[in-house]
Design an enzyme around this catalytic site. Structure first.
Site, PDB file in Angstrom:
ATOM      1  N   ASP A 184       0.804  -1.213   0.000  1.00 25.25           N
ATOM      2  CA  ASP A 184       0.000   0.000   0.000  1.00 25.25           C
ATOM      3  C   ASP A 184       0.844   1.273   0.000  1.00 25.25           C
ATOM      4  O   ASP A 184       0.367   2.341   0.344  1.00 25.25           O
ATOM      5  CB  ASP A 184      -0.926   0.005   1.223  1.00 25.25           C
ATOM      6  CG  ASP A 184      -0.157  -0.134   2.536  1.00 25.25           C
ATOM      7  OD1 ASP A 184       1.091  -0.174   2.494  1.00 25.25           O
ATOM      8  OD2 ASP A 184      -0.809  -0.198   3.597  1.00 25.25           O
ATOM      9  N   CYS A 197       4.874  -0.425   2.505  1.00 28.95           N
ATOM     10  CA  CYS A 197       5.360  -1.793   2.737  1.00 28.95           C
ATOM     11  C   CYS A 197       6.709  -1.843   3.435  1.00 28.95           C
ATOM     12  O   CYS A 197       6.925  -2.670   4.327  1.00 28.95           O
ATOM     13  CB  CYS A 197       5.392  -2.583   1.431  1.00 28.95           C
ATOM     14  SG  CYS A 197       6.482  -1.905   0.152  1.00 28.95           S
ATOM     15  N   HIS A 242       8.461  -4.456  -4.022  1.00 28.34           N
ATOM     16  CA  HIS A 242       7.713  -4.616  -2.775  1.00 28.34           C
ATOM     17  C   HIS A 242       8.663  -5.136  -1.696  1.00 28.34           C
ATOM     18  O   HIS A 242       9.595  -5.880  -1.981  1.00 28.34           O
ATOM     19  CB  HIS A 242       6.575  -5.614  -2.991  1.00 28.34           C
ATOM     20  CG  HIS A 242       5.776  -5.908  -1.763  1.00 28.34           C
ATOM     21  ND1 HIS A 242       4.983  -4.970  -1.151  1.00 28.34           N
ATOM     22  CD2 HIS A 242       5.654  -7.054  -1.030  1.00 28.34           C
ATOM     23  CE1 HIS A 242       4.397  -5.511  -0.094  1.00 28.34           C
ATOM     24  NE2 HIS A 242       4.786  -6.767  -0.008  1.00 28.34           N
TER      25      HIS A 242
END
Length: 295
Positions: free
Chosen positions: A157, A160, A279
């Site tokens: 989001d 991370c 990520h």
């Protein structure tokens, strides 16, 4: 003269081929999942059972439809040859037989399209197993297993990296939330502009950030969901006085803040995790190792 294959023979042949194709696909799926990954092996078992059940149901439905299809086909052929069929001497004047034949053709066409769709889905699933994201996950799982660790997912989001750090700190009994981590990171970077500003450039012009652009950057770090990278990790190690190790699939681990003596926070960097790309995740003790310790 060799007898023509009946619709039943053709369907049986098709079913044998589909079963063989499914077995090959299942074998590829099994080969792609490490034997020591119990969670994914369990999911694989469920997926295999589902695929086999779906194929079995599909075959049963096709066999159930077979008598109707043969009846319509033979009726049409007999009428074409001038042979009395179903007790009728002539083709029905209301065109009912023609409508039935067209309806069967539509069903056959729909069945072919459905089979093609299922084939594309199967090919896509196999491709996914060999894709960048899957391969990256396998490499990371192997690296982590050697250290008795496994990935612990955090939300994708924009927060991370901070969420992963927050998770690692919580494991040490340090309750520092992402809002505080962001605020302290932004303030630290702002207070040490000479250490961070030289590494920031305007993506449109390639020029170094101006003072105003740097101020906005620090404000975004502190108060928005702006994605964090190595500069923010450097600031976090200095704020927390804790080293941070970043494990990657295709490169050696990076340790930032080696000057600090505390045990390092361990993060996972994934380049192909989501559609948007990069990520960060946290780690936790490998479930098997945790169970052995409890035993």
């Amino acid at each position: 003269m060799e007898e023509a294959e009946t619709a039943e023979d053709l369907l049986a042949k098709q079913h044998r081929k589909e079963k063989k194709d499914l077995q090959a696909r299942i074998q590829s799926m099994k080969n792609a999942v490490p034997k020591n990954d119990k969670k994914r092996r369990k999911q694989l078992t469920e997926d295999v059972a589902r695929l086999e059940a779906e194929l079995s149901q599909k075959h049963e439905e096709e066999v159930a439809r077979l008598p109707s299809a043969e009846k319509v086909t033979s009726s049409v052929e007999d009428l074409d040859n001038g042979v009395e069929t179903l007790g009728l001497d002539d083709e029905p004047k209301d065109g009912k037989q023609s409508r039935t034949s067209k309806a069967q053709k539509r069903r056959d066409k729909k069945a072919v399209l459905e089979k093609e769709r299922e084939t594309r889905i199967a090919e896509a699933e196999v491709e996914n197993l060999m894709g960048s994201r899957h391969q990256e996950g396998l490499k990371l799982a192997s690296k982590l297993a050697g250290r008795q660790l496994q990935v612990r997912e955090v939300s994708s989001d924009g927060h991370c990296m901070y969420r992963a750090v927050e998770d690692q700190l919580a494991e040490r009994g340090l309750g520092v939330g992402i809002e505080e981590l962001r605020r302290r990171t932004g303030e630290h970077m702002r207070s040490r502009a000479d250490d961070f500003l030289p590494f920031l450039t305007n993506p449109q012009t390639g020029d170094l950030y101006t003072a105003d652009e740097f101020e906005k950057y620090c404000s975004d770090v502190a108060g928005t969901a702006a994605w964090g990278g190595q500069l923010e990790l450097r600031a976090l190690t200095q704020v927390l006085r804790i080293p941070i190790e970043v494990i990657q699939a295709d490169s050696p681990s990076i340790v930032i803040g080696e000057e600090y003596e505390a045990p390092a926070i361990v993060l996972i960097y994934m380049r192909h995790a989501y559609g948007l790309g990069e990520h960060y995740n946290s780690v936790e003790t490998l479930k098997e190792a945790a169970n052995e310790e409890e035993g």
